[in-house]
Motif scaffolding. Structure first.
Motif, PDB file in Angstrom:
ATOM      1  N   ALA A  76       0.834  -1.209   0.000  1.00  0.00           N
ATOM      2  CA  ALA A  76       0.000   0.000   0.000  1.00  0.00           C
ATOM      3  C   ALA A  76       0.867   1.257   0.000  1.00  0.00           C
ATOM      4  O   ALA A  76       0.650   2.190  -0.791  1.00  0.00           O
ATOM      5  CB  ALA A  76      -0.922  -0.021   1.220  1.00  0.00           C
ATOM      6  N   LYS A  77       1.876   1.279   0.861  1.00  0.00           N
ATOM      7  CA  LYS A  77       2.724   2.477   0.928  1.00  0.00           C
ATOM      8  C   LYS A  77       3.623   2.590  -0.311  1.00  0.00           C
ATOM      9  O   LYS A  77       3.923   3.693  -0.765  1.00  0.00           O
ATOM     10  CB  LYS A  77       3.558   2.460   2.203  1.00  0.00           C
ATOM     11  N   LEU A  78       4.039   1.423  -0.816  1.00  0.00           N
ATOM     12  CA  LEU A  78       4.837   1.459  -2.048  1.00  0.00           C
ATOM     13  C   LEU A  78       4.036   2.107  -3.176  1.00  0.00           C
ATOM     14  O   LEU A  78       4.550   2.910  -3.947  1.00  0.00           O
ATOM     15  CB  LEU A  78       5.202   0.028  -2.459  1.00  0.00           C
ATOM     16  N   ARG A  79       2.764   1.750  -3.246  1.00  0.00           N
ATOM     17  CA  ARG A  79       1.889   2.334  -4.268  1.00  0.00           C
ATOM     18  C   ARG A  79       1.868   3.860  -4.138  1.00  0.00           C
ATOM     19  O   ARG A  79       1.955   4.576  -5.133  1.00  0.00           O
ATOM     20  CB  ARG A  79       0.476   1.755  -4.148  1.00  0.00           C
ATOM     21  N   GLU A  80       1.777   4.339  -2.901  1.00  0.00           N
ATOM     22  CA  GLU A  80       1.757   5.800  -2.699  1.00  0.00           C
ATOM     23  C   GLU A  80       3.056   6.435  -3.196  1.00  0.00           C
ATOM     24  O   GLU A  80       3.056   7.474  -3.866  1.00  0.00           O
ATOM     25  CB  GLU A  80       1.561   6.128  -1.212  1.00  0.00           C
ATOM     26  N   VAL A  81       4.181   5.800  -2.871  1.00  0.00           N
ATOM     27  CA  VAL A  81       5.477   6.341  -3.305  1.00  0.00           C
ATOM     28  C   VAL A  81       5.538   6.379  -4.839  1.00  0.00           C
ATOM     29  O   VAL A  81       5.915   7.387  -5.449  1.00  0.00           O
ATOM     30  CB  VAL A  81       6.635   5.467  -2.752  1.00  0.00           C
ATOM     31  N   LEU A  82       5.152   5.264  -5.462  1.00  0.00           N
ATOM     32  CA  LEU A  82       5.239   5.176  -6.923  1.00  0.00           C
ATOM     33  C   LEU A  82       4.315   6.192  -7.586  1.00  0.00           C
ATOM     34  O   LEU A  82       4.678   6.822  -8.589  1.00  0.00           O
ATOM     35  CB  LEU A  82       4.887   3.756  -7.387  1.00  0.00           C
ATOM     36  N   ALA A  83       3.130   6.364  -7.006  1.00  0.00           N
ATOM     37  CA  ALA A  83       2.169   7.309  -7.591  1.00  0.00           C
ATOM     38  C   ALA A  83       2.730   8.727  -7.534  1.00  0.00           C
ATOM     39  O   ALA A  83       2.620   9.487  -8.512  1.00  0.00           O
ATOM     40  CB  ALA A  83       0.836   7.222  -6.840  1.00  0.00           C
ATOM     41  N   VAL A  84       3.367   9.082  -6.422  1.00  0.00           N
ATOM     42  CA  VAL A  84       3.938  10.433  -6.308  1.00  0.00           C
ATOM     43  C   VAL A  84       5.054  10.605  -7.341  1.00  0.00           C
ATOM     44  O   VAL A  84       5.114  11.613  -8.058  1.00  0.00           O
ATOM     45  CB  VAL A  84       4.496  10.668  -4.878  1.00  0.00           C
ATOM     46  N   LEU A  85       5.939   9.624  -7.420  1.00  0.00           N
ATOM     47  CA  LEU A  85       7.079   9.761  -8.339  1.00  0.00           C
ATOM     48  C   LEU A  85       6.603   9.855  -9.785  1.00  0.00           C
ATOM     49  O   LEU A  85       7.055  10.705 -10.552  1.00  0.00           O
ATOM     50  CB  LEU A  85       8.034   8.574  -8.172  1.00  0.00           C
ATOM     51  N   ARG A  86       5.681   8.969 -10.163  1.00  0.00           N
ATOM     52  CA  ARG A  86       5.213   8.985 -11.556  1.00  0.00           C
ATOM     53  C   ARG A  86       4.475  10.293 -11.866  1.00  0.00           C
ATOM     54  O   ARG A  86       4.697  10.910 -12.908  1.00  0.00           O
ATOM     55  CB  ARG A  86       4.291   7.794 -11.826  1.00  0.00           C
ATOM     56  N   SER A  87       3.582  10.708 -10.955  1.00  0.00           N
ATOM     57  CA  SER A  87       2.766  11.890 -11.279  1.00  0.00           C
ATOM     58  C   SER A  87       3.621  13.153 -11.295  1.00  0.00           C
ATOM     59  O   SER A  87       3.389  14.058 -12.079  1.00  0.00           O
ATOM     60  CB  SER A  87       1.618  12.047 -10.269  1.00  0.00           C
ATOM     61  N   ARG A  88       4.667  13.196 -10.478  1.00  0.00           N
ATOM     62  CA  ARG A  88       5.480  14.423 -10.416  1.00  0.00           C
ATOM     63  C   ARG A  88       6.545  14.453 -11.503  1.00  0.00           C
ATOM     64  O   ARG A  88       6.875  15.518 -12.039  1.00  0.00           O
ATOM     65  CB  ARG A  88       6.145  14.489  -9.030  1.00  0.00           C
ATOM     66  N   LEU A  89       7.120  13.265 -11.831  1.00  0.00           N
ATOM     67  CA  LEU A  89       8.284  13.255 -12.720  1.00  0.00           C
ATOM     68  C   LEU A  89       7.962  12.929 -14.175  1.00  0.00           C
ATOM     69  O   LEU A  89       8.635  13.423 -15.073  1.00  0.00           O
ATOM     70  CB  LEU A  89       9.330  12.264 -12.185  1.00  0.00           C
ATOM     71  N   ASP A  90       6.937  12.104 -14.409  1.00  0.00           N
ATOM     72  CA  ASP A  90       6.633  11.745 -15.807  1.00  0.00           C
ATOM     73  C   ASP A  90       6.390  12.960 -16.700  1.00  0.00           C
ATOM     74  O   ASP A  90       6.822  12.977 -17.853  1.00  0.00           O
ATOM     75  CB  ASP A  90       5.427  10.791 -15.869  1.00  0.00           C
ATOM     76  N   PRO A  91       5.696  14.005 -16.193  1.00  0.00           N
ATOM     77  CA  PRO A  91       5.480  15.153 -17.095  1.00  0.00           C
ATOM     78  C   PRO A  91       6.757  15.940 -17.390  1.00  0.00           C
ATOM     79  O   PRO A  91       6.791  16.737 -18.324  1.00  0.00           O
ATOM     80  CB  PRO A  91       4.495  16.041 -16.298  1.00  0.00           C
ATOM     81  N   VAL A  92       7.799  15.712 -16.623  1.00  0.00           N
ATOM     82  CA  VAL A  92       9.010  16.531 -16.771  1.00  0.00           C
ATOM     83  C   VAL A  92      10.040  15.863 -17.675  1.00  0.00           C
ATOM     84  O   VAL A  92      10.677  16.503 -18.508  1.00  0.00           O
ATOM     85  CB  VAL A  92       9.640  16.799 -15.379  1.00  0.00           C
ATOM     86  N   CYS A  93      10.210  14.553 -17.511  1.00  0.00           N
ATOM     87  CA  CYS A  93      11.225  13.854 -18.297  1.00  0.00           C
ATOM     88  C   CYS A  93      10.938  12.356 -18.254  1.00  0.00           C
ATOM     89  O   CYS A  93      10.029  11.918 -17.557  1.00  0.00           O
ATOM     90  CB  CYS A  93      12.629  14.125 -17.749  1.00  0.00           C
ATOM     91  N   ARG A  94      11.748  11.591 -19.002  1.00  0.00           N
ATOM     92  CA  ARG A  94      11.549  10.148 -18.998  1.00  0.00           C
ATOM     93  C   ARG A  94      12.107   9.584 -17.696  1.00  0.00           C
ATOM     94  O   ARG A  94      13.273   9.805 -17.364  1.00  0.00           O
ATOM     95  CB  ARG A  94      12.270   9.524 -20.196  1.00  0.00           C
ATOM     96  N   LEU A  95      11.259   8.882 -16.971  1.00  0.00           N
ATOM     97  CA  LEU A  95      11.640   8.369 -15.656  1.00  0.00           C
ATOM     98  C   LEU A  95      11.901   6.870 -15.738  1.00  0.00           C
ATOM     99  O   LEU A  95      11.008   6.084 -16.057  1.00  0.00           O
ATOM    100  CB  LEU A  95      10.522   8.651 -14.646  1.00  0.00           C
ATOM    101  N   ASP A  96      13.136   6.483 -15.457  1.00  0.00           N
ATOM    102  CA  ASP A  96      13.495   5.064 -15.381  1.00  0.00           C
ATOM    103  C   ASP A  96      13.429   4.687 -13.901  1.00  0.00           C
ATOM    104  O   ASP A  96      14.299   5.046 -13.114  1.00  0.00           O
ATOM    105  CB  ASP A  96      14.909   4.904 -15.948  1.00  0.00           C
ATOM    106  N   LEU A  97      12.374   3.987 -13.545  1.00  0.00           N
ATOM    107  CA  LEU A  97      12.099   3.694 -12.137  1.00  0.00           C
ATOM    108  C   LEU A  97      12.527   2.260 -11.835  1.00  0.00           C
ATOM    109  O   LEU A  97      12.133   1.327 -12.536  1.00  0.00           O
ATOM    110  CB  LEU A  97      10.601   3.885 -11.911  1.00  0.00           C
TER     111      LEU A  97
END
Ligand code: SF4
Ligand code: SF4
Length: 743
Positions: A76-97
């Motif tokens: 559950a918490k991992l999902r929250e972390v991933l959602a924040v990273l994707r929503s904040r960084l995907d619009p800025v650049c290509r994110l290799d997670l």
């Protein structure tokens, strides 16, 4: 610029490995850190990373979720972390997670989550059961081996295979290297990291029998891997090969590339590399936090700046070391000694030196990937080089290209976009062709533009067109499949309104063709939009070949990656321009066969492609770029001077660059001797041609060139900057000039 971040999301672990640098080494700061990262800290981290990427126009960044054991955070918490990273960084650049785990807790729920957020997973495994059990156990002594193998079984399933990033194995010379290698390979990883256990001069690694046990161990793995045909990318070996050739270091363990990585702890503290935990308590700390400080402020601190300092930041011993290009002083943390800090060679220095000698071919014991016999070396030193020596240089270049392509393949993005899909399908096809018809893959990889493409893909920061560049892997695979006459279907990326098939040609498309086009391949050729592409198709521009005396060469005026440092490639040659090139190339080949047959034979053995350049003076060659594999020369339009002089000159430089990947000729601390050697070696061939050309003008040119070569040889000898191989090479050049004087 910082392009990679390690985000610590949990500071405790469910294993108790006795070689763990987090809990068992000098730094004990984990005791002071929150167990789990908080939501606010994640949001601050994402904000700082996004600001930095936007401010510097970065095309792509990598974020690695780490611990302790990151999976202890829970789904559950991992999902929250991933959602924040994707929503904040995907619009800025290509994110290799990515996420690095010990695998114990990996299950289907987590795999589905990682699939949803495109997270690639690296797993720690030290080899077979005996090797893994030596260190990687639970606190109560139980083995973790079956748990990790179960996790890897999950990652190998077709639905999760694309999430599998690779294995990380810590080397222990007490383990059987071949058993470890075979056990790791049996898990079908896309890439392997073989890691030296963290150690410093204060706490050196165990060497029970003395000698270089780590190099010996890695050397045995390397020999087996090379004889297996390099079935998997092994970063340490590929890094050394790449760094030796002037390419990217592919990691921070070896090579001189700047390290552009920062760590964010569970309390939001900015830290330097995690490996510094081995040096002393608090070593990685910066005192700065994501809530209060931006990335630029952290990157400007002396510690992170020192890791970007390249050669100049190394100690005197490393700076004057003959393998410094390959080794780079080893991992920063491994240089630490109380008193002198990090201004030391690596505590693994003897092992790194021995390993560099094994992986990057040089004079000495067997077991090297590529070698030149002394006779072949001397034939190159005297000027033309015999055809076998030139072929050996070409083969070494092919190995380098394979290593670079393997690393591009190991870092393909997971996104759902068309280009990402094309890259992945390209990799699958290339692997299939390599298994069934390896010669067809070798044919395409040997095309000199392939190394340029791979090198561009690997250079951080990723350019804005990075994903389009990665998708070019599909074009490479399609070319290989067409060479092999194999059936396949895959999407090809559209670049500048065309489909690019390296070494074969370009298919021009109509307006607004989209980002990819699905094509079919078979022994009958290429089918696009349901139509077979024939030689008569006006949309098809083939890469043409031209007679070159007794040989033929490709005239590549199409490849998207034919440009390189100092070159200004011309566009497609048409009409009289093409005819002019064709006639002049054939004439040049014939003249060289008649006047300088030794150089003509060398060209026949190593020249695959000519890249026509635009008129005008060449741009200055940028020092420090990739030394491109032998095979292509860039030539200005044929003019009154004839092509043969330019051809001889450029091919000499190409041979010298290729030779330098096998043998260091000048100390790398100074660029000037390298430049003098290049120029003198190029003149050696030109002088040989003018020597046999009749007329006063030719005689004057010959005299001027041979005097210049003598002067250069004197300067190089007096500079004291030649390596033992360099001394031998210059002696060969001198023998040629002396022989002219005796004629
Ligand atoms: S799994 Fe990793 S973090 Fe956990 S104890 Fe082992 S080495 Fe340390
Ligand atoms: S081999 Fe030793 S001296 Fe040479 S660069 Fe590496 S650590 Fe430094």
């Amino acid at each position: 610029m910082v392009t990679e971040y390690v985000l610590k999301i949990h500071s405790r672990c469910d294993l108790a490995c006795d070689h763990c640098y987090v809990y068992e080494h000098a730094d004990q700061s984990w005791l002071r850190k929150p167990r789990a990262i908080g939501g606010a800290t994640v949001r601050w981290a994402a904000r700082r990373i996004a600001e930095h990427a936007a401010a510097h126009g970065l095309g792509g960044i990598r974020v690695v979720l780490h611990g302790g054991e990151p999976l202890l955070l829970g789904a559950a918490k991992l999902r929250e972390v991933l959602a924040v990273l994707r929503s904040r960084l995907d619009p800025v650049c290509r994110l290799d997670l990515r996420l690095h785990t010990n695998g114990v807790l990996l299950d289907e729920t987590l795999c589905a989550l990682f699939d949803e957020y495109a997270v690639r997973v690296g797993v720690s495994l030290d080899g077979d059961r005996a090797a893994n059990d030596r260190h990687r156990r639970f606190a109560d002594g139980r083995s973790s081996h079956p748990h990790v193998r179960r996790a890897l079984e999950l990652l190998r399933r077709p639905e999760y295979r694309h999430l599998y990033a690779g294995l990380l194995c810590t080397v222990d010379p007490a383990n059987d290297p071949i058993a470890v290698y075979e056990a790791l390979l049996a898990e079908s990883p896309p890439s392997l990291d073989l890691l030296l256990p963290h150690a410093t001069w204060d706490h050196p690694p165990p060497r029970p029998g003395g000698g270089t046990p780590y190099a010996d161990w890695l050397g045995r793995v390397h020999a087996r891997w090379a004889s297996d045909g390099r079935p998997v990318a092994i970063r340490l070996f590929d890094s050394m090969l790449s760094a030796a050739s002037g390419g990217p270091s592919l990691g921070e363990s070896v090579g001189l590339d700047p390290v552009n990585l920062l760590v964010i702890e569970t309390d939001g503290g900015w830290e330097q590399a995690d490996s510094l935990k081995t040096a002393f308590d608090g070593a990685p700390e910066t005192g700065l936090n994501v809530r209060t400080h931006a990335v630029d402020a952290v990157a400007a601190l002396p510690g992170p700046a020192a890791r970007r300092g390249g050669l100049a930041a190394l100690c005197e011993t490393c700076r004057s070391c003959e393998v410094v290009n390959v080794c780079g002083g080893g991992l920063y943390a491994h240089r630490y000694r109380t008193g002198s800090g990090f201004a030391n060679p690596s505590v693994y220095c003897p092992d790194l030196k021995a390993l560099a000698g094994l992986v990057v071919p040089d004079a000495g014991p067997a077991d090297r990937a590529h070698t030149l016999s002394p006779a072949a070396f001397d034939s190159l030193a005297r000027g033309p080089g015999d055809p076998a020596a030139v072929a050996a240089l070409a083969q070494a270049g092919l190995s380098l290209t394979r290593a670079l392509v393997a690393h591009v393949a190991s870092g393909l993005p997971d996104g759902a976009g068309e280009l990402e899909q094309a890259a992945r399908e390209g990799l699958a096809l290339l692997t299939r062709v390599d298994l069934e018809r390896p010669a067809a893959v070798a044919e395409v990889l040997a095309h000199p533009c392939t190394a340029v493409w791979a090198s561009r893909c690997l250079r951080p920061p990723r350019a804005a067109r990075a994903t389009l560049d990665l998708a070019h892997l599909a074009g490479i695979a399609a070319s290989a499949a067409l060479h092999a006459g194999m059936e396949a279907e895959l999407p090809l990326p559209v670049r500048d309104g065309s489909l690019h098939l390296p070494a074969l040609g370009v298919l021009r498309l109509g307006r607004r063709p989209g980002r990819t086009i699905r094509v079919s391949l078979s022994s009958r050729g290429l089918f696009a939009a349901g139509r077979r592409v024939t030689g008569q198709d006006p949309r098809w521009l083939p890469v043409r070949s031209a007679a070159f005396g007794d040989h033929t060469v490709l005239v590549d005026d199409l490849d998207a990656f034919r440009g390189r440092s100092g070159w200004r490639p011309a566009g497609r040659l048409t009409g009289s321009h093409w005819e002019g090139w064709r006639t002049c190339l054939d004439g040049a080949g014939k003249r060289l066969e008649q006047d300088t047959p030794a150089y003509a034979r060398a060209l026949g053995a190593g020249l695959r492609a000519v890249v026509p350049l635009r008129p005008g003076p060449p741009r200055r060659h940028r020092a420090g770029g990739l030394r491109h594999p032998l095979g292509a020369v860039g030539l200005p339009p044929p003019g009154s001077g004839g092509l043969e002089v330019a051809l001889l000159r450029e091919f000499q430089i190409a041979k010298l660059d290729a030779l330098t990947t096998l043998h260091g000729l000048v100390e790398s601390t100074s660029e000037a001797p390298g430049r003098i050697l290049r120029e003198a070696y190029a003149r050696l061939a030109q002088a040989d041609l003018w020597r046999v050309t009749p007329g006063a003008d030719a005689r004057d040119r010959f005299g001027g060139l041979s005097a210049g070569i003598r002067e250069a040889i004197g300067a190089l000898t007096a500079s004291g900057s030649l390596t033992p191989h360099g001394v031998r090479f210059v002696a060969g050049m001198r023998a040629t000039v002396d022989a002219w004087a005796g004629d």
